[in-house]
Motif scaffolding. Structure first.
Motif, PDB file in Angstrom:
ATOM      1  N   THR A   4      25.664  48.512  58.285  1.00 47.46           N
ATOM      2  CA  THR A   4      25.704  47.544  59.378  1.00 47.46           C
ATOM      3  C   THR A   4      25.322  48.221  60.690  1.00 47.46           C
ATOM      4  N   ILE A   5      24.398  47.607  61.399  1.00 47.21           N
ATOM      5  CA  ILE A   5      23.952  48.104  62.705  1.00 47.21           C
ATOM      6  C   ILE A   5      24.360  47.083  63.763  1.00 47.21           C
ATOM      7  N   HIS A   6      25.005  47.543  64.813  1.00 46.69           N
ATOM      8  CA  HIS A   6      25.418  46.669  65.914  1.00 46.69           C
ATOM      9  C   HIS A   6      24.537  46.958  67.133  1.00 46.69           C
ATOM     10  N   ILE A   7      23.928  45.911  67.672  1.00 44.01           N
ATOM     11  CA  ILE A   7      23.026  46.050  68.814  1.00 44.01           C
ATOM     12  C   ILE A   7      23.509  45.133  69.938  1.00 44.01           C
ATOM     13  N   TYR A   8      23.739  45.700  71.098  1.00 46.34           N
ATOM     14  CA  TYR A   8      24.086  44.920  72.289  1.00 46.34           C
ATOM     15  C   TYR A   8      22.934  45.036  73.278  1.00 46.34           C
ATOM     16  N   TYR A 231      24.283  40.088  71.496  1.00 45.82           N
ATOM     17  CA  TYR A 231      24.745  40.898  70.359  1.00 45.82           C
ATOM     18  C   TYR A 231      23.947  40.513  69.122  1.00 45.82           C
ATOM     19  N   VAL A 232      23.425  41.511  68.438  1.00 46.57           N
ATOM     20  CA  VAL A 232      22.692  41.314  67.190  1.00 46.57           C
ATOM     21  C   VAL A 232      23.318  42.204  66.126  1.00 46.57           C
ATOM     22  N   GLN A 233      23.528  41.639  64.951  1.00 42.80           N
ATOM     23  CA  GLN A 233      24.025  42.425  63.811  1.00 42.80           C
ATOM     24  C   GLN A 233      22.946  42.453  62.730  1.00 42.80           C
ATOM     25  N   LEU A 234      22.617  43.662  62.304  1.00 39.59           N
ATOM     26  CA  LEU A 234      21.668  43.846  61.215  1.00 39.59           C
ATOM     27  C   LEU A 234      22.371  44.432  60.008  1.00 39.59           C
ATOM     28  N   GLN A 235      22.168  43.824  58.868  1.00 37.07           N
ATOM     29  CA  GLN A 235      22.621  44.377  57.591  1.00 37.07           C
ATOM     30  C   GLN A 235      21.411  45.008  56.905  1.00 37.07           C
ATOM     31  N   LEU A 236      21.524  46.291  56.601  1.00 38.78           N
ATOM     32  CA  LEU A 236      20.406  47.029  56.034  1.00 38.78           C
ATOM     33  C   LEU A 236      20.703  47.493  54.623  1.00 38.78           C
ATOM     34  N   THR A 244      18.437  43.049  55.285  1.00 39.89           N
ATOM     35  CA  THR A 244      18.803  41.993  54.337  1.00 39.89           C
ATOM     36  C   THR A 244      19.378  40.770  55.052  1.00 39.89           C
ATOM     37  N   GLU A 245      20.071  40.985  56.158  1.00 39.42           N
ATOM     38  CA  GLU A 245      20.606  39.881  56.959  1.00 39.42           C
ATOM     39  C   GLU A 245      20.543  40.250  58.434  1.00 39.42           C
TER      40      GLU A 245
END
Length: 456
Positions: A4-8, A231-236, A244-245
């Motif tokens: 999980t990647i958290h981007i602000y 805020y963006v959440q990336l599932q890798l 993936t999400e």
């Protein structure tokens, strides 16, 4: 297995420091929480953080803004037009000298067009703890002529972006674009470049509450003035090294928990700016007052200064540009900034008497004085009535005199005014005619020049 990647992200703060304490407190809490959980966090600013309307930004020439980004531990930032074309060349060149983050910007070059400034990089690869490579590049709005006047060369952003993405496709697993181009260009990028996983945008102050999915890309943007934090959440997928999400949301700053020191922090910005600009400009023997709906001393004095500065036959501007009075006695840099906070430059034209006549008659539009303009550099409330220098109008006959003589429709004149009238929203003639932008000086610099000459 996923990571999980958290981007602000923030964009177009425009030095609205009244929202910064809440933003700072929120991001500090979020970063600390993700760090405790051992998760990856990235923090990006998409430009126009700096805006010289605020005295703290003016007093530090933007370096105070950079310190705020440093203190929060931003990963990277790019520039907007407020950083790029409201600072003199040497001030922009020094703005990021003490940055503690990456300044990513692909389409800005030195005047020779062969090298980028030393404080920029065109792209950067960030690697997560599981080895996934996240490539980031950035481009800014194409105000090519204005950058050129300030000693820079700006490359067309789509041309530059194509080159950067070609490299990133070979280097990165995930691609993020920091785009200070605006929503229409961001949508076009999503259509043309499906390899871009995430576009974080700004410039047009658009609000994407839950992002926008377009083809393979997710677009995110947070309005203006710090009203939102994105805020963006990336599932890798850790094996395939693909997204993936992905999801996006905006946090409304007004709903965030304020720090206990909020009011003191906001006041500090104002007081610090005032202290930094507490330098005497001139000493007035009498007050210069401003009225927005009738001719008054200070706007007329500014219009006179504009004509003299541009060495023009005549000049006009609107009284709403002047946002207060100058009182009798010592006038400081802060006082002048207070009444003229706009990042607006003088502008002059050589035009025929026929075109000049048409432009002047348009200034008689009765709707303009009460117009509440937003943007184009204007930081006031309403436009107010027009004031003139060396222009006399007989409103009954529409006859116009320039410097005491009847306007000659076949003669060439030089008109001085302000750059906000040149962007296509006001006078068609001024939009299409060749023009001279007097840069990097703002209106307040012209007023200080005349005050020093007349009253020092």
């Amino acid at each position: 297995m996923t990571e999980t990647i958290h981007i602000y992200h923030t964009n177009d703060i425009h030095s609205h420091f009244e929202n910064w304490p809440k933003i700072r407190h929120f991001l500090q809490e979020k970063k600390s929480g993700h760090a405790r959980d051992g998760e990856e966090v990235f923090l990006f600013d998409i430009g126009d953080h700096v805006d010289r309307w605020h005295p703290y930004t003016e007093g530090t020439l933007g370096k105070g803004n950079i310190k705020l980004l440093n203190d929060l531990g931003y990963t990277a930032a790019t520039i907007g037009n407020n950083e790029g074309i409201t600072l003199a060349h040497h001030d922009l060149d020094e703005l990021y000298h003490d940055r503690a983050f990456d300044l990513i910007l692909a389409n800005l070059y030195k005047e020779n067009g062969n090298q980028r400034p030393a404080w920029t990089i065109p792209r950067k690869i960030y690697q997560t703890k599981h080895g996934i490579k996240i490539g980031v590049t950035a481009v800014t709005a194409y105000f090519e002529k204005l950058y050129r006047l300030l000693g820079w060369q700006l490359r067309e952003p789509f041309t530059e972006l194509s080159d950067q993405l070609a490299a990133l496709k070979e280097e990165a697993d995930i691609i993020i674009l920091l785009s200070h181009l605006g929503i229409q260009d961001d949508e076009k990028i999503a259509e043309l470049y499906p390899e871009v996983d995430l576009i974080l945008g700004g410039h047009t102050h658009h609000v994407l509450q839950h992002g926008r999915r377009l083809n393979q890309s997710l677009l995110g943007a947070g309005g203006k003035h710090g009203h939102y934090v994105g805020y963006v959440q990336l599932q890798l997928d850790k094996v395939k090294k693909k997204v993936t999400e992905k999801s996006a949301v905006l946090f409304e700053t007004g709903n965030l928990e304020p720090p206990a020191s909020e009011e003191k922090e906001i006041q500090w910005f104002q007081e610090q700016g005032r202290a930094l600009m507490n330098h005497s400009v001139a000493t007035l023997p009498e007050s210069l007052m401003t009225e927005w709906f009738q001719e008054s001393l200070l706007p007329s004095y500014l219009c006179e200064a504009l004509a003299e500065w541009c060495e023009a036959d005549c000049a006009f501007l609107q009284s709403g540009l002047v946002m207060g009075n100058l009182k009798k006695g010592v006038v400081t840099d802060y006082d002048v900034h207070r009444i003229l906070p706009h990042p607006i430059n003088p502008c002059s034209f050589k035009l025929s008497g026929k075109d000049l006549e048409s432009v002047i008659l348009q200034t008689l539009n009765p709707d303009w004085p009460e117009w509440e303009l937003k943007g184009l550099g204007f930081r006031g409330e309403i436009l107010g009535v027009f004031v003139y220098r060396n222009i006399e109008i007989n409103k009954e006959t529409s006859e116009i005199n320039i410097k005491g003589k009847k306007l000659d429709r076949t003669k060439e004149y030089t008109l001085a005014t302000v750059d906000m009238y040149t962007f296509g929203h006001f006078f068609p003639e001024l939009y299409r005619l060749p023009k001279k932008y007097h840069m990097p000086e703002f209106l307040r610099d012209v007023l200080k020049w005349k005050l020093r000459r007349d009253y020092l």
